[in-house]
Write an enzyme that holds these catalytic residues in place. Sequence first.
Site, PDB file in Angstrom:
ATOM      1  N   TYR A 118       0.861  -1.190   0.000  1.00 31.47           N
ATOM      2  CA  TYR A 118       0.000   0.000   0.000  1.00 31.47           C
ATOM      3  C   TYR A 118       0.892   1.233   0.000  1.00 31.47           C
ATOM      4  CZ  TYR A 118      -3.192   3.659   1.542  1.00 31.47           C
ATOM      5  OH  TYR A 118      -3.913   4.827   1.619  1.00 31.47           O
ATOM      6  N   GLU A 206      -3.407   7.688  -3.997  1.00 30.68           N
ATOM      7  CA  GLU A 206      -3.337   6.370  -3.355  1.00 30.68           C
ATOM      8  C   GLU A 206      -3.108   5.300  -4.408  1.00 30.68           C
ATOM      9  OE1 GLU A 206      -6.048   4.576   0.011  1.00 30.68           O
ATOM     10  OE2 GLU A 206      -6.950   4.100  -1.929  1.00 30.68           O
TER      11      GLU A 206
END
Length: 398
Positions: A118, A206
């Site tokens: 992530y 993101e």
Amino acid sequence: MNIHEYQAKSLLRDFGIPVPNGVVINSMSDLIGLEKKLSGSKFVVKSQIHAGGRGAGFFKDEETGGGGVTLANNIEDVEGNVKRMLNKTLVTKQTGIQGKEVAKVYIEEACEIDNEFYLSMLVDRKLGGVTIICSTEGGMEIEEVAENTPEKIIHVNVDSYIGLKSFHVQKISKELGLSRTQQKDLSNLLQSLFRAFLKLDAAMIEINPLVITKTDDLLAIDAKMSFDDNALFRQPEVEQLRDESEEEPTEIEAAQLELNYIKLDGNIGCLVNGAGLAMATMDIIKLHGGDPANFLDVGGSATKERVAAAFKIIMSDENVSGILVNIFGGIMRCDIIAEGVVSAAQEIDLQVPLVVRLEGTNVEKGKSILAESGLSILSADNLSTAAQKIVDVVGDSS
């Protein structure tokens, strides 16, 4: 402002960030010649909506299916999945039960994944800089990771003026367990991402997941981007990416009237001047057991007409069963607010309880306008009393 995944990937590609090759589908006819545009034997078919959790979502009126993100083993499988998704309503945990209609589908070449991470960048207003968040738990909802294994989330703060340095990259690489070669690739990716973040006035980028492929390459196989609305005037190319069909119509209308409005899930409408006071108003409504239906800041220089328009926007929400007007008059005079409230209430024939708390410039004149309007208005001298009154009366009416 948010954009779709395929748009975010296009922007990232322009900054040299590796993303899979993909094609946007607006209609079934766009599938013609698809095999010439994409290579490989497997593909990923992705519904394009402004909401997370697409893969775990479901389509309304569908008995079986694989959610809003599926793997296709061949072109025929791609076509079947596009037909299943396009112009259908996808429900995820972020859309609510009403779901969102899928107007576009993104098809991209699948890759063989060795590891997932992530990675995100966001504005850190407390530090006045950029914070990089990363985790070895790629492909998962970061909120779940934060709740269940917070020790697996790494925060790295970067000064916007000094920029990204080698020690930032080394820290992230060490935490993610990358090899020396992978660290070099990550350094290039982070530098490009940081440049994109600043140049595009992004509020958040993101990548989840950022993957290492079987060929040891870094690849961003999902991407989300949001932008600072106040900076869009200098980002015309970004603003062109706006998809108003994904936004709340009343929020668009409010923005055109220079009103700060955000629709919420409660039943008590709020009309307030000042963002801080609006947030305090919502908090006190919650404290007294109620649920605000919106955030609405009419600003410090609103006209009677704008106040009336704000009032109508609140009442356009069918969930609203009561309204609290909370005004502290400074530049915004109480009599202007009162005139706007009376004008709108009379025009729409207000049938829900209304509590008004006025204080500040021209407060007595404002109270007189409300008292002489003939409307059934409950007045309050302080915010706590006003919140308690609207919560009580809405509860009684329910």
